[in-house]
Scaffold this motif. Structure first.
Motif, PDB file in Angstrom:
ATOM      1  N   ASN A 184       6.633 -16.124  -8.469  1.00 42.89           N
ATOM      2  CA  ASN A 184       5.745 -15.345  -9.338  1.00 42.89           C
ATOM      3  C   ASN A 184       6.457 -14.179 -10.015  1.00 42.89           C
ATOM      4  O   ASN A 184       5.890 -13.546 -10.910  1.00 42.89           O
ATOM      5  N   LEU A 185       7.680 -13.885  -9.583  1.00 42.35           N
ATOM      6  CA  LEU A 185       8.419 -12.798 -10.216  1.00 42.35           C
ATOM      7  C   LEU A 185       8.827 -13.203 -11.628  1.00 42.35           C
ATOM      8  O   LEU A 185       9.202 -14.350 -11.879  1.00 42.35           O
TER       9      LEU A 185
ATOM     10  N   LEU B 227      11.940  -0.490 -12.368  1.00 41.42           N
ATOM     11  CA  LEU B 227      12.702  -1.126 -11.296  1.00 41.42           C
ATOM     12  C   LEU B 227      11.753  -1.733 -10.264  1.00 41.42           C
ATOM     13  O   LEU B 227      11.986  -2.839  -9.761  1.00 41.42           O
ATOM     14  N   VAL B 228      10.688  -1.024  -9.952  1.00 37.52           N
ATOM     15  CA  VAL B 228       9.683  -1.550  -9.018  1.00 37.52           C
ATOM     16  C   VAL B 228       9.015  -2.791  -9.609  1.00 37.52           C
ATOM     17  O   VAL B 228       8.847  -3.817  -8.939  1.00 37.52           O
ATOM     18  N   LYS B 229       8.647  -2.705 -10.879  1.00 39.38           N
ATOM     19  CA  LYS B 229       7.968  -3.834 -11.531  1.00 39.38           C
ATOM     20  C   LYS B 229       8.865  -5.066 -11.619  1.00 39.38           C
ATOM     21  O   LYS B 229       8.386  -6.198 -11.564  1.00 39.38           O
TER      22      LYS B 229
ATOM     23  N   GLY C 123       1.255   0.458  -9.658  1.00 38.04           N
ATOM     24  CA  GLY C 123       0.015  -0.196  -9.257  1.00 38.04           C
ATOM     25  C   GLY C 123       0.166  -1.188  -8.126  1.00 38.04           C
ATOM     26  O   GLY C 123      -0.600  -2.148  -8.027  1.00 38.04           O
ATOM     27  N   ARG C 124       1.155  -0.984  -7.261  1.00 41.14           N
ATOM     28  CA  ARG C 124       1.281  -1.864  -6.099  1.00 41.14           C
ATOM     29  C   ARG C 124       0.245  -1.450  -5.054  1.00 41.14           C
ATOM     30  O   ARG C 124      -0.113  -0.294  -4.935  1.00 41.14           O
ATOM     31  N   ARG C 125      -0.243  -2.418  -4.292  1.00 43.67           N
ATOM     32  CA  ARG C 125      -1.437  -2.195  -3.474  1.00 43.67           C
ATOM     33  C   ARG C 125      -1.200  -1.264  -2.290  1.00 43.67           C
ATOM     34  O   ARG C 125      -2.038  -0.425  -1.954  1.00 43.67           O
ATOM     35  N   LYS C 126      -0.049  -1.414  -1.634  1.00 48.56           N
ATOM     36  CA  LYS C 126       0.205  -0.629  -0.433  1.00 48.56           C
ATOM     37  C   LYS C 126       1.650  -0.156  -0.433  1.00 48.56           C
ATOM     38  O   LYS C 126       2.550  -0.886  -0.859  1.00 48.56           O
ATOM     39  N   VAL C 127       1.873   1.066   0.060  1.00 51.02           N
ATOM     40  CA  VAL C 127       3.199   1.668  -0.007  1.00 51.02           C
ATOM     41  C   VAL C 127       3.554   2.282   1.341  1.00 51.02           C
ATOM     42  O   VAL C 127       2.787   3.079   1.891  1.00 51.02           O
TER      43      VAL C 127
END
Length: 346
Positions: A253-254, A284-286, A313-317
């Motif tokens: 999915n990347l 970089l995260v995206k 907008g990542r769900r958990k960090v």
């Protein structure tokens, strides 16, 4: 690098531009021009020469028969009576433009304006992702990579991406085996470990991480304005390695990404909190995760990647560091982030 390109011959300059374009066709003319120290017009010229296309021509286009779209069927006169330019036709075939023209019915019939509006909306969507991250989804704690039991509080195989920028001195080389073991334990079956690493420790890093994870690729993290000297090797580094390892098969999915990363410029907020403080690099995260993923930084320092993950907008960090002082700094910075966001939302 800008000075270097002006010092070489015209022929070598042309070859440098062409080779850079071949390796990084997806980058914009402006970014490549900034990297090489020449004008975007020159890049556009050689792009056209190499690929027979401008940046516009490299846009994705609908593979379906776009002429059968309802908007086109209702406005056949535009196609029949008016000779459309190649640029306008390209806009018509860009995914989403025809649907946007339907929304703009009665406002405009211009494909180019519809494309402009569509891109603006997409940029706004990226700034305000649909996944809402709350304060409860952020966990920062003290943990030492050399003491793997410190990470028992994280559920095994629950992390999509571990993103870390290590300090580059030889004294930290012994951390890489610990990083490999912990990553193998915490990452999901298709999870990724991404390490920004100085070249001096590349052999040790790759050997250690390869014992536990599967090597995927080495990307270049550009630092064209760097002035640090590596005296032992007689080198002025202008890039760092981004090592990408996976636990199993890479996540399908990347998105496809260039292997040349140009970080955002540092701002005042990116300095003063840590001796090796990094930029808040959202892209970089995206590049190595998907919206809604769980991301972790096991050497977070002042939490630059934590802030970038929240903005992405990542769900958990999750974030950890062996130094309690830096964990306190990171918590304060994240708290400030939430305070500013609440003020904006009000």
């Amino acid at each position: 690098m800008a000075k270097q390109i002006k010092q070489i011959s015209r022929k070598d300059r042309q070859e440098l531009i062409k080779s850079t374009l071949r390796r990084n066709q997806g980058l914009s003319n402006k970014k490549i021009a900034t990297l090489l120290g020449c004008s975007p017009t020159s890049i556009a010229k050689y792009r056209l020469e190499l690929f027979g296309e401008s940046k516009l021509d490299s846009m994705p286009v609908n593979t379906e028969d776009w002429t059968q779209h309802p908007w086109v069927q209702r406005h056949k006169d535009i196609l029949e009576k008016k000779k459309l330019s190649d640029r306008t036709l390209k806009c018509l075939r860009t995914p989403g433009v025809l649907d946007k023209l339907v929304e703009l019915e009665g406002v405009t019939k211009s494909p180019r304006l519809a494309l402009t509006i569509l891109r603006k909306e997409q940029r706004e969507l990226n700034k305000n992702p649909s996944i809402t991250v709350t304060e409860d989804a952020v966990k920062l704690f003290v943990a030492d990579l050399r003491n793997e039991s410190d990470y028992d509080q994280i559920k095994p195989e629950s992390i999509d991406l571990i993103l870390v920028d290590f300090m580059y001195k030889a004294e930290y080389a012994d951390l890489y085996p610990h990083l490999g073991r912990i990553s193998a334990k915490l990452l999901k079956p298709t999870g990724s470990l991404v390490v920004v690493c100085g070249q001096l420790l590349l052999p040790q890093a790759m050997q250690a991480l390869g014992e536990y994870l599967t090597y995927n690729w080495t990307h270049a993290y550009m630092t064209p304005n760097g002035t640090q000297l590596v005296h032992s090797r007689r080198v002025i580094p202008k890039w760092k390695a981004i090592l990408h390892y996976t636990k199993g098969e890479p996540d399908k999915n990347l998105a496809y990404i260039p292997d040349l990363h140009i970080p955002p410029p540092r701002v005042a907020e990116d300095t003063g909190l840590h001796p090796y403080q990094q930029s808040v690099d959202v892209e970089l995260v995206k590049a190595f995760s998907n919206e809604g993923d769980t991301v972790m930084d096991v050497c977070m320092g002042s939490a630059s990647y934590i802030i970038a993950t929240l903005l992405a907008g990542r769900r958990k960090v999750y974030g950890s560091d062996a130094n309690p002082q830096y964990v306190a700094t990171a918590k304060a910075r994240v708290k400030e982030f939430w305070t500013k966001r609440e003020q904006v939302e009000k």
